[in-house]
Enzyme design. Structure first.
Site: not given
Ligand code: NAP
Length: 312
Positions: A13, A89, A167, A35-36
């Site tokens: 996101i 969110k 989610d 970011s990691r």
């Molecule tokens: P994601 O790509 O799986 O994770 C986001 C980033 O958070 C990862 O790239 C990593 O960043 C970090 N991360 C992941 N797991 C972690 C952990 N256990 N501890 C610490 N850092 C961690 O997830 P996402 O889809 O972007 O979603 C993130 C949030 O945005 C969620 O709450 C989701 O509900 C919300 N969201 C998502 C979407 C969608 O379509 N995907 C839409 C709207 C809102 P680094 O590698 O940079 O450390």
């Protein structure tokens, strides 16, 4: 003058929405990321929020784009450092931890903003305005998407605190809690948990409005073919339908979608950051816990059934 912002968690996101909006934002100047794994060109990169706060103390606001179960320690740290905080969110993995953050922000007189991006979808404001003086009879929510397509390999989503099908489902709840004129409460729910996972993959909710309306929600994470993010409201003045996650609005069977805009700042995440900036300028916090409370209620009251094992 633009506020200096640091962003944590460069994942799906952040890349798809936050970074493009911040690149054109006049309210915020992205100066660092934590970011990691990732780096962002032209922006200082740190491995952790703690390193970012130490290395870039001029940062005034922090945007947290990590999954909910990993986010609260960072939110606490940023608020304790006196930074305004934007939460993706859902705002946290539990109600109590978010309430602690609200109190912390108040103590430090800084802004905590729990964002609900779906509330900024094009049709939502007009739907809310039209429904304000209507008698609501029933609401049908259908939120069906393919988790393998939208969240490939995101195992956190099926871990405890990952919300599973809630989610995306919480996005629907964030819209209906915003557009319906009366509050509502869960009556019953069924949740299907894959036997190898800790969060549901399917859920059905029955809720009752304080105005006597009946609300039914179907959330499904295994939808093949066309994807569905629809809300249909039956009222004394005819039906209203929000389709495609709020992107399209129909009132009484006719298209009532506001004119399309290609301006990123007028899209969902443009709205998210505009609200964050407005709250900071006003010296306020904005944390509506209603969508999270309904999900918590579903976990408390819902009957559980076993679903087949799930593998990405
Ligand atoms: P994601 O790509 O799986 O994770 C986001 C980033 O958070 C990862 O790239 C990593 O960043 C970090 N991360 C992941 N797991 C972690 C952990 N256990 N501890 C610490 N850092 C961690 O997830 P996402 O889809 O972007 O979603 C993130 C949030 O945005 C969620 O709450 C989701 O509900 C919300 N969201 C998502 C979407 C969608 O379509 N995907 C839409 C709207 C809102 P680094 O590698 O940079 O450390």
């Amino acid at each position: 003058m633009a506020l200096k912002l640091g962003l944590v968690g460069v994942g799906v996101i952040a890349k798809a929405q936050h970074l493009p909006v911040l690149a054109v934002s006049e309210d915020f100047d992205l100066v660092a990321i934590a970011s990691r794994n990732a780096t962002v060109e032209g922006v200082r990169s740190y491995a952790t929020l703690a390193e970012m706060l130490a290395g870039s103390p001029e940062i005034e606001a922090v945007s947290l784009c990590t999954p909910p179960a990993a986010r609260t320690p960072d939110a606490r740290r940023a608020l304790q450092a006196g930074k305004h905080v934007l939460l993706e969110k859902p705002p946290g993995a539990t109600l109590s931890e978010v309430e602690e953050l609200i109190a912390l922000a108040a103590r430090h007189r800084i802004t905590l903003n729990a964002s609900w991006h779906s509330r900024h979808a094009p049709g939502v404001a007009a739907a809310r305005a039209w429904l304000a003086d209507k008698t609501i009879r029933s609401v049908a929510i259908e939120w069906r998407e393919d988790v393998r397509h939208w969240h490939p390999g995101q195992d956190w989503i099926f871990a405890a605190g990952g919300f599973g099908v809630f989610d995306p489902g919480i996005n629907a709840l964030s819209i209906v809690t915003h557009i319906l004129p009366a509050p509502f409460a869960l009556q019953r729910a069924t949740l299907g948990f894959p036997e190898n996972r800790q969060a549901p993959i399917v859920a059905a909710l029955d809720l009752a409005g304080a105005d006597g309306s009946a609300i039914h929600a179907d959330f499904d994470f295994l939808q093949q073919g066309p994807q569905t993010w629809d809300i249909r409201v039956e009222t004394d003045a005819g039906p209203l339908a929000l389709q495609q996650g709020g992107a399209r609005l129909r009132i009484g069977g006719a298209d009532a979608t506001p004119p399309p805009s290609h301006d990123l700042l007028r899209g969902e995440y443009g709205g998210v950051y505009a609200e964050f900036a407005r709250l900071i300028a006003a010296g306020e916090s904005g944390v509506d816990l209603a969508p999270l409370r309904h999900v918590a209620d579903a976990f408390m009251l819902g009957a559980r059934s076993a679903a087949p094992p799930f593998h990405f």
